[in-house]
Design a protein around this motif. Structure first.
Motif, PDB file in Angstrom:
ATOM      1  N   CYS A   1       0.845  -1.193   0.000  1.00 22.14           N
ATOM      2  CA  CYS A   1       0.000   0.000   0.000  1.00 22.14           C
ATOM      3  C   CYS A   1       0.886   1.252   0.000  1.00 22.14           C
ATOM      4  O   CYS A   1       2.085   1.184   0.277  1.00 22.14           O
TER       5      CYS A   1
ATOM      6  N   GLN B   1     -13.484  -4.969  -5.051  1.00 22.94           N
ATOM      7  CA  GLN B   1     -12.217  -4.356  -5.399  1.00 22.94           C
ATOM      8  C   GLN B   1     -11.569  -3.822  -4.124  1.00 22.94           C
ATOM      9  O   GLN B   1     -12.188  -3.071  -3.375  1.00 22.94           O
ATOM     10  N   LEU B   2     -10.351  -4.228  -3.890  1.00 25.14           N
ATOM     11  CA  LEU B   2      -9.641  -3.796  -2.697  1.00 25.14           C
ATOM     12  C   LEU B   2      -8.941  -2.479  -2.968  1.00 25.14           C
ATOM     13  O   LEU B   2      -8.275  -2.319  -3.975  1.00 25.14           O
ATOM     14  N   THR B   3      -9.113  -1.548  -2.071  1.00 24.48           N
ATOM     15  CA  THR B   3      -8.445  -0.264  -2.199  1.00 24.48           C
ATOM     16  C   THR B   3      -7.651  -0.027  -0.928  1.00 24.48           C
ATOM     17  O   THR B   3      -8.203   0.333   0.105  1.00 24.48           O
ATOM     18  N   GLY B   4      -6.372  -0.257  -0.982  1.00 25.49           N
ATOM     19  CA  GLY B   4      -5.515  -0.015   0.163  1.00 25.49           C
ATOM     20  C   GLY B   4      -5.488  -1.171   1.138  1.00 25.49           C
ATOM     21  O   GLY B   4      -6.167  -2.181   0.978  1.00 25.49           O
TER      22      GLY B   4
ATOM     23  N   CYS C   1      -5.591   1.584   5.948  1.00 27.60           N
ATOM     24  CA  CYS C   1      -6.064   2.755   5.197  1.00 27.60           C
ATOM     25  C   CYS C   1      -7.565   2.721   4.924  1.00 27.60           C
ATOM     26  O   CYS C   1      -8.171   3.759   4.695  1.00 27.60           O
ATOM     27  N   ARG C   2      -8.151   1.532   4.913  1.00 21.30           N
ATOM     28  CA  ARG C   2      -9.577   1.425   4.602  1.00 21.30           C
ATOM     29  C   ARG C   2     -10.422   1.883   5.780  1.00 21.30           C
ATOM     30  O   ARG C   2     -10.149   1.539   6.921  1.00 21.30           O
TER      31      ARG C   2
END
Length: 127
Positions: free
Chosen positions: A71, A86-89, A93-94
């Motif tokens: 990340c 969809q993974l974001t971070g 951070c999430r």
């Protein structure tokens, strides 16, 4: 006479090299500058034929043995890949979506209006 290579991980808690630990960012940074690291191999400890859920030689592996991307904050994204989302971070951070909070609690104006009506009804009933 050969100089003995001292690894940067010596003396650090071993939990740092288990993915999901708060010390993962430090473990990745230590591995990045470690003199005992040779490409994707580490000269310290026993080599893992199929590492999973650990950090080895600066590479984080998820629970299935796949490589974890890093990340922007420096922690590995250790969630398992899933085609449905969809993974974001990384997990640090999430921010979780609290939809129940939005539907359960009123905004301030609605709360004040309801409170005023309740107080008015109690005063009328007492009189």
């Amino acid at each position: 006479m050969t100089a003995q290579v001292i690894a940067r991980c010596v003396g650090q808690p071993p939990e740092f090299w288990d993915t999901g630990d708060p010390g993962n960012r430090l473990a990745l940074q230590l591995c990045a500058v470690c003199p005992a690291r040779r490409d994707e191999n580490c000269l310290v400890g026993e080599p893992d034929r199929k590492p999973f859920g650990v950090i080895r030689a600066g590479v984080a592996y998820n629970e299935r043995g796949g490589r974890c991307p890093t990340c922007d904050c420096g922690y590995p994204v250790d969630d398992l890949p899933d085609a449905r989302r969809q993974l974001t971070g990384c997990r640090h951070c999430r921010v979780p979506k609290l939809r129940s909070w939005d539907s359960t609690f009123m905004n301030r104006q609605a709360y004040q209006a309801k409170r005023w009506q309740t107080r008015k009804a109690k005063a009328k009933a007492a009189a």
